[in-house]
Each structure stands twice: as structure tokens, then as C-alpha cells.
Motif scaffolding. Sequence first.
Motif, PDB file in Angstrom:
ATOM      1  N   ILE A 255       0.903  -1.253   0.218  1.00 45.85           N
ATOM      2  CA  ILE A 255      -0.128  -0.334  -0.113  1.00 45.85           C
ATOM      3  C   ILE A 255       0.568   1.307  -0.062  1.00 45.85           C
ATOM      4  O   ILE A 255       0.211   1.985  -0.275  1.00 45.85           O
ATOM      5  CB  ILE A 255      -0.708   0.150   1.059  1.00 45.85           C
ATOM      6  CG1 ILE A 255       0.057  -0.060   1.728  1.00 45.85           C
ATOM      7  CG2 ILE A 255      -1.917  -0.926   0.908  1.00 45.85           C
ATOM      8  CD1 ILE A 255      -0.910   0.444   3.972  1.00 45.85           C
ATOM      9  N   LEU A 256       2.169   1.408   0.249  1.00 47.52           N
ATOM     10  CA  LEU A 256       3.634   2.208   0.209  1.00 47.52           C
ATOM     11  C   LEU A 256       2.738   2.571  -1.167  1.00 47.52           C
ATOM     12  O   LEU A 256       4.525   3.452  -1.304  1.00 47.52           O
ATOM     13  CB  LEU A 256       4.283   2.747   1.815  1.00 47.52           C
ATOM     14  CG  LEU A 256       3.556   2.017   3.251  1.00 47.52           C
ATOM     15  CD1 LEU A 256       4.709   1.973   3.319  1.00 47.52           C
ATOM     16  CD2 LEU A 256       2.559   3.984   2.853  1.00 47.52           C
ATOM     17  N   ASP A 257       3.463   1.780  -2.235  1.00 48.05           N
ATOM     18  CA  ASP A 257       3.754   1.904  -3.159  1.00 48.05           C
ATOM     19  C   ASP A 257       3.452   2.789  -4.332  1.00 48.05           C
ATOM     20  O   ASP A 257       1.893   2.445  -4.898  1.00 48.05           O
ATOM     21  CB  ASP A 257       4.234   0.098  -3.930  1.00 48.05           C
ATOM     22  CG  ASP A 257       5.094   0.143  -4.902  1.00 48.05           C
ATOM     23  OD1 ASP A 257       4.988   1.803  -5.812  1.00 48.05           O
ATOM     24  OD2 ASP A 257       5.240  -0.318  -5.496  1.00 48.05           O
ATOM     25  N   PRO A 258       4.386   4.290  -4.320  1.00 47.36           N
ATOM     26  CA  PRO A 258       3.371   5.514  -4.903  1.00 47.36           C
ATOM     27  C   PRO A 258       2.966   4.884  -6.572  1.00 47.36           C
ATOM     28  O   PRO A 258       2.142   5.353  -7.284  1.00 47.36           O
ATOM     29  CB  PRO A 258       4.012   6.308  -4.606  1.00 47.36           C
ATOM     30  CG  PRO A 258       5.559   5.598  -5.106  1.00 47.36           C
ATOM     31  CD  PRO A 258       5.326   4.368  -4.427  1.00 47.36           C
ATOM     32  N   ARG A 259       3.392   3.537  -7.015  1.00 47.66           N
ATOM     33  CA  ARG A 259       3.070   3.003  -8.286  1.00 47.66           C
ATOM     34  C   ARG A 259       1.570   2.237  -8.375  1.00 47.66           C
ATOM     35  O   ARG A 259       1.019   2.444  -9.445  1.00 47.66           O
ATOM     36  CB  ARG A 259       4.483   2.540  -8.938  1.00 47.66           C
ATOM     37  CG  ARG A 259       5.705   3.220  -9.292  1.00 47.66           C
ATOM     38  CD  ARG A 259       6.872   1.961  -9.193  1.00 47.66           C
ATOM     39  NE  ARG A 259       6.353   0.912  -8.725  1.00 47.66           N
ATOM     40  CZ  ARG A 259       7.278  -0.412  -8.670  1.00 47.66           C
ATOM     41  NH1 ARG A 259       7.551  -0.721  -9.528  1.00 47.66           N
ATOM     42  NH2 ARG A 259       7.387  -1.262  -7.648  1.00 47.66           N
ATOM     43  N   LEU A 260       1.216   2.525  -7.733  1.00 41.88           N
ATOM     44  CA  LEU A 260      -0.053   1.340  -7.519  1.00 41.88           C
ATOM     45  C   LEU A 260      -1.566   1.694  -7.272  1.00 41.88           C
ATOM     46  O   LEU A 260      -0.878   2.697  -5.816  1.00 41.88           O
ATOM     47  CB  LEU A 260      -0.129   0.026  -6.277  1.00 41.88           C
ATOM     48  CG  LEU A 260       1.293  -0.422  -6.421  1.00 41.88           C
ATOM     49  CD1 LEU A 260       1.124  -1.755  -5.174  1.00 41.88           C
ATOM     50  CD2 LEU A 260       1.505  -1.152  -7.545  1.00 41.88           C
ATOM     51  N   ILE A 261      -2.744   2.409  -7.765  1.00 46.96           N
ATOM     52  CA  ILE A 261      -3.906   2.910  -7.310  1.00 46.96           C
ATOM     53  C   ILE A 261      -4.942   1.308  -7.230  1.00 46.96           C
ATOM     54  O   ILE A 261      -5.259   0.902  -8.183  1.00 46.96           O
ATOM     55  CB  ILE A 261      -4.146   3.735  -8.137  1.00 46.96           C
ATOM     56  CG1 ILE A 261      -3.183   4.907  -8.097  1.00 46.96           C
ATOM     57  CG2 ILE A 261      -5.445   4.758  -7.902  1.00 46.96           C
ATOM     58  CD1 ILE A 261      -3.688   6.400  -9.171  1.00 46.96           C
ATOM     59  N   VAL A 262      -5.747   1.346  -5.777  1.00 50.70           N
ATOM     60  CA  VAL A 262      -6.426   0.356  -5.691  1.00 50.70           C
ATOM     61  C   VAL A 262      -7.930   1.332  -5.363  1.00 50.70           C
ATOM     62  O   VAL A 262      -7.825   1.690  -4.685  1.00 50.70           O
ATOM     63  CB  VAL A 262      -6.196  -0.786  -4.511  1.00 50.70           C
ATOM     64  CG1 VAL A 262      -7.038  -1.363  -4.113  1.00 50.70           C
ATOM     65  CG2 VAL A 262      -4.589  -1.045  -4.887  1.00 50.70           C
ATOM     66  N   VAL A 263      -8.377   1.223  -6.152  1.00 48.91           N
ATOM     67  CA  VAL A 263     -10.206   1.516  -5.728  1.00 48.91           C
ATOM     68  C   VAL A 263     -11.230   0.821  -5.971  1.00 48.91           C
ATOM     69  O   VAL A 263     -11.051  -0.041  -7.060  1.00 48.91           O
ATOM     70  CB  VAL A 263     -10.482   2.657  -6.544  1.00 48.91           C
ATOM     71  CG1 VAL A 263      -9.817   4.082  -6.392  1.00 48.91           C
ATOM     72  CG2 VAL A 263     -10.350   2.631  -8.459  1.00 48.91           C
ATOM     73  N   LEU A 290     -12.410  -1.768  -9.035  1.00 48.63           N
ATOM     74  CA  LEU A 290     -13.731  -2.446  -8.738  1.00 48.63           C
ATOM     75  C   LEU A 290     -14.941  -1.229  -9.126  1.00 48.63           C
ATOM     76  O   LEU A 290     -14.613  -0.284  -8.261  1.00 48.63           O
ATOM     77  CB  LEU A 290     -13.772  -3.327  -7.955  1.00 48.63           C
ATOM     78  CG  LEU A 290     -12.329  -4.926  -7.636  1.00 48.63           C
ATOM     79  CD1 LEU A 290     -12.545  -5.175  -6.232  1.00 48.63           C
ATOM     80  CD2 LEU A 290     -12.444  -5.803  -8.909  1.00 48.63           C
ATOM     81  N   MET A 291     -15.295  -1.529  -9.717  1.00 53.46           N
ATOM     82  CA  MET A 291     -16.969  -0.888  -9.802  1.00 53.46           C
ATOM     83  C   MET A 291     -17.978  -1.748  -8.667  1.00 53.46           C
ATOM     84  O   MET A 291     -18.148  -0.541  -8.556  1.00 53.46           O
ATOM     85  CB  MET A 291     -18.041  -1.370 -11.323  1.00 53.46           C
ATOM     86  CG  MET A 291     -18.726   0.020 -11.444  1.00 53.46           C
ATOM     87  SD  MET A 291     -18.129   1.610 -11.465  1.00 53.46           S
ATOM     88  CE  MET A 291     -17.651   0.471 -13.048  1.00 53.46           C
ATOM     89  N   CYS A 292     -17.276  -2.712  -7.278  1.00 49.89           N
ATOM     90  CA  CYS A 292     -18.353  -2.940  -6.284  1.00 49.89           C
ATOM     91  C   CYS A 292     -17.469  -2.287  -5.489  1.00 49.89           C
ATOM     92  O   CYS A 292     -16.375  -2.389  -5.866  1.00 49.89           O
ATOM     93  CB  CYS A 292     -18.823  -4.244  -6.571  1.00 49.89           C
ATOM     94  SG  CYS A 292     -20.307  -4.603  -7.667  1.00 49.89           S
ATOM     95  N   LYS A 293     -18.014  -2.480  -4.351  1.00 44.93           N
ATOM     96  CA  LYS A 293     -16.610  -1.853  -2.986  1.00 44.93           C
ATOM     97  C   LYS A 293     -16.981  -3.928  -2.683  1.00 44.93           C
ATOM     98  O   LYS A 293     -16.769  -4.259  -1.336  1.00 44.93           O
ATOM     99  CB  LYS A 293     -18.286  -1.688  -2.081  1.00 44.93           C
ATOM    100  CG  LYS A 293     -18.287  -0.141  -1.860  1.00 44.93           C
ATOM    101  CD  LYS A 293     -16.764   0.355  -1.724  1.00 44.93           C
ATOM    102  CE  LYS A 293     -17.934   2.116  -1.716  1.00 44.93           C
ATOM    103  NZ  LYS A 293     -16.408   3.174  -0.966  1.00 44.93           N
TER     104      LYS A 293
END
Length: 669
Positions: A255-263, A290-293
Motif C-alpha cells: 500500500i505504500l507503493d506510489p505506483r499502485l492505485i487501488v479503488v 472494481l466497480m463494486c465495493k
Amino acid sequence: MEGVITTIKQNCRRCYTCVRDCPAKAIRIEDGQASVVAERCISCGNCTMVCSQGAKAYRSGVEGTLALLDQGDVAALVAPSFPAGFPLPAGQVIGALRKLGFTYVIEVAYGADLVNQACHDYLAEHPTGLHIGSACPAVVQYVRKYHPQLTSRIIPVVSPMVAAGLAVKEIYGEHVRCVFIGPCVAKKSEMLDPEVVGVIDEVLTLAELDKVLAARGIDLAIAPVDDFDPPYAGLGRIYPIPGGMLESAGIGDGILDPRLIVVSGKDETIETLAELPEDVGDATLLVEALMCKGCYAGPGVDSAEPGTLRRRRVAEFAAHSLNRQAEGSLAAYQPREPLDLSRRFEPNSQRTEGPTEEEIREILGRTNKFFPEDELNCGACGYPTCRAKAIAVWEGMAEEAMCLPFIIDQSERVCNELHVPWNNLRDVHRHLMNSEKLASMGQMAAGVAHELNNPLSSILLYAHILQRKLSDREDLDHDLNLVKEESERCKKIIGNLLDFARQSRVRIENVSVEQLVSSAADGAACNLPPGPEHEIDIVVDVTPGLRADLDQDQMTQVLVNLIKNGVEAMEGRSGTVRVSAHKVPDLDRVHFSVTDQGSGIASGAKDKVFQPFFTTKSIGKGTGLGLPISYGIVKMHNGNIWFDSEPDAGTTFHVEIPMTRAGDERSPR
């Protein structure tokens, strides 16, 4: 073109909830009805979850699955999120699938592991740039349709569902049919994608799986516990959890990797995709959306449980399976020479150039929005801003009448111009509904009363004859009295029915209102309960010398009905029933009122008091026709009847009719 999601029109209630929650704004409102525009829809299924009226439905996979099971050699490809749909041991779900007749029960998580391997290989060849994960078909469709410039940034690898299907056909044979089972509605659309069509034969949501089990008489709660068939999955089991794709693939440094975006979730995903740059230069940016949670919260899960509990079950099953593999009680994931999992994604733009500023202002002006401060942006129409709704009107996706504040303003203006309060319009609507009911009931009542009257008269006649002939039989006296009394009660009901049916003629004459009210009070006094312990006084208050043009017999019947109801509402208690009649100030109308000191009318009964046969009295004490008959008589006098009632404070019935009639309206003497 018919899409995966359709509208059940008779259930649609103009609430615009589906418009508000559709990430693609693929809902068209036409003549107040919401319909899904297939070309714009991304098949996320969100509208099926938020519609409280059940007006949205997705294409059923139940019938197709049952047909495939009857043909044999069918593999169930079970999504790693399946524990979210069933609050019982995961092994029982697998056992139930075997009882259904699936030849193989396979983890789609194995396909996720294959996809991870393919993504690793692709990223090794393309170490820089923007890359968007392809696991969520709703996200893929959204990018292709609404951010087509980013389509080339989608990692060109099939989804875990397709990868699992390809693996099954390679291992068990091309003849094996594949049914995907999971919480995702968008998979039903992905199955038909020309790039992968034929790999998956049917898609079944977890909610639909319940229907298939019920159709075959299988009780999930008592199904035997079983394990998946090989090939066995590994870390791909955590795919349903946001961040699971990158975590299971070992991509990046967490999660600290600035290259990754998780939404996850439609709002966060849409906002992120809108802000993504098309070109990041020599940098690397990996997006898992992911369009869902989380897949555990997909629209195909029929569960009222909080998402956190469903997520926990998915995580627990993944951890339990991985622990078993570590212990050796379950075969481990075996990397293999990867299949060809590559595919292409082509843009399918659904964006329009949009209206000009002048066209937007013109559309806004049609709903009285001439200045920025007029734009309330209340969201009642389903669009976030008034401008967004104006653009939708220009595109043919929305109607001007969807603007609730504008419609309320227009309605109030019309009421003011007509000098009719809003509450009066509601009363008019209620009176029209009652009039329609009374008309149809009157026709039926006349026929029923006519058919019953003659045989009932015969029963009553012979009851009297039997009572005279058997006067010495004391053992039969009670039974014969009961026959006679019940027959007389039926005659009374039929008489009321005939009165109800004959409400088409009034004999208008000039009548003393004081004499009319006194006569009605005297007639009702005969029905006062006996006994000195409960004294009920009927008090008459009439303007002296007041006269009115009316049908004396019928208006007497109205007042007698109202006074009798008032007396009965006292329920044996002492008190007063007040009957009054006065001229309405400044109007050529006379106002009657009957007020009791009873318990009042229950709130649930207030809309039904004028309906035929509705009564709150005990059996044998009321027919439910007194007030409907009174209502009809008052309406034939061109009058109004209404009531005020408070719990434990009593009820007042009001009757207001014209005081004078034109000469040609009066009946000849």
C-alpha cells in the motif's frame, strides 16, 4: 439491441433512484418510465440493487443452466467470492453443486492465478506507462465507453473467469460446458464478448444458484461437505478483496507503493478514471479498479448481511485453503505453462460532443433556471447538477418534468390560479375514486338484491309459520327465533343494498331544516342503548326558520345514519351527540354536522369509511352500507361530506349542500 439488464415497466414508480446510482447514466426516462439503454450500459447491475420496487432485472441464467445440466459434462466455475453468498461452510456449497449434477466443480481462483502469471509477463515487457487491470468487466466496459482514450491502457489479458474456462477445456476436453457462478452481473455481458465468446456457456449469479437448487429440490443446509476438483488455486483466492489482484500477483511493494492505485465502488472508480492521465511518460502507474465495493458486494449476492461480514467469510475461506495447502491436506497450486490468455480491447465510445452553452441555457430556462442561483443542484432528478440534467435532456436521456422543484412550483401556481388549495385537489381525487367504486357497486347491488329478495321472503314466511305450528316445542324455540332474526337481518341488508342501488333520483322540495333535523334525531333516538347507567343525549342546534331545497326523505336517512353511528361510537358510555344545521356565511349553502364523544376513527380506517361494506362494528351490528349510502345521497344533492376525528376525542361528520335550487331543479308537486 437488448442488453443484460431490463426494466419491468409496471413496477417503475418515477423515483429516479436508478438514474442517480447508474455510473454510466445509461437510464433513459421517457413518458415517466425508466429504460436501460443497452449501448450505454456497462452491466454493473447497480440499478438492480438500488431499485426498491424491483423494476430492474438482469438476464436469467437459471433456465440455461438447468438445460446444460440435462446434457451432461458440465463444469461449475465458482468465483472466489462465493462464500459471501452463503453463511454456512463453503464445502457444503461445493457438495450441493455436485448433487446438482455438475461433472466438475472448479475454482475460478485458479484462473486468477493464471492471469497473475500473464500480467507478470506483460508488465515485464512493458515496465513503464499506465496500466489498468482487466479483472472487472464493468470497469473494462466503462473505460471502453466513457474513457475510450484509455482503452489501450487496459492490460490485454482475459479475466479470471475466461482463463478458468480455457483451462477446463484444455484439461478436461473441449466438449465440457462451463457455467460461471459468482456475484457479478457484468459477467453475463462479458460471456457474449466476441473476443471470448464460446468459452463460457452460461453465467449464474449466487442468487440464481438458490433458484437452481430449489428447482432440483436440493437443500443447501444439509448438503455434504466436499472439495473442489483440480486444478487447485493459490493466492488468486483473494481476488474479490480490493487490492487482491496486486497482492496475489506480488506486484509492487504494497500500500505504500506510489505506483499502485487501488479503488473500489462506483464513485471512487469513476472519479479516479476521470483523473487518470493518458500518458505518464517514463513513470509506472498500475490501477486495480472494481466497480463494486469488492466482488463480495456484487449485485448477484442475495444477502442483507453487512459487506464486512461477507468480506470476512471470503478471507477466512482463502486463509483456510492456503493453510490446508501448507499442511499438505489439500494439493498446492501448481504453476504451469501458461495458456494464451491474451486478448484485445477496442474503444466503444458512447460519449457525445454535448450541447452548446446556449443550448444548455435554453433547456435550463424551460424549468425556470435563468441564473446560476436558480440551479438548486438538489439531485431529485437523479443527476448531480442541473446542468448535467440539462445535458441529459439534450441527449434524449431525461425529461424536463423530472425536475421536482419546478413541478412543485408549477402545481402550486396552477392551484393558486384556480383558487384551489392543494389539499382540496387531493380530496377531489379521493371523491372521484369513491364515486367510481359506488357506481360499480350500485350496479352489482341491484342485481344481487333482486335475486335474493324473493327466496329470502319465502324463508322468513315459513319461519313464522313453523314458529306458530311448533309453539309447543320449547326445544326448537331458540333455533326458530334465530332463523327469523337472521332472515330479518338479511332483509335489512338487502333493503340497504336497494337503497344504495337507487341513488340516482332525488325529489327536491323546499323543506324546513329545523323540522328535518328534529325528525332525524327522533328517529335515531329509538336506537339509544337501554338503561339509566349510560345516558346519551341528542342535542339539536338549528338556526330558526332555516329552509333548504332538498329531498327530505333521503336527507333524513343521511342524518339518521350519522346520528346512529355517533351513538354507537359512544360504546355504551354516557355523553352527548350534537346535531347542528346552519347557513354557511356569505354562501348559499347549508351546513349540517353530527358530533359524538366516542373513541374516534382509527387512522388506518380513515380512507375506507365511505367504501361499501367496510365496517368496524362487530358481526351482526353493521353492514358497512350506511356511510356509502349517505355519501351517494349527498353527492346527488351536489354537496360534500367529510369528517374530522381525533383519537379518544370523538368524531364530527360534516355535510354541506346547496340551500336553494333553480326552479327547474325542483320536483313537481
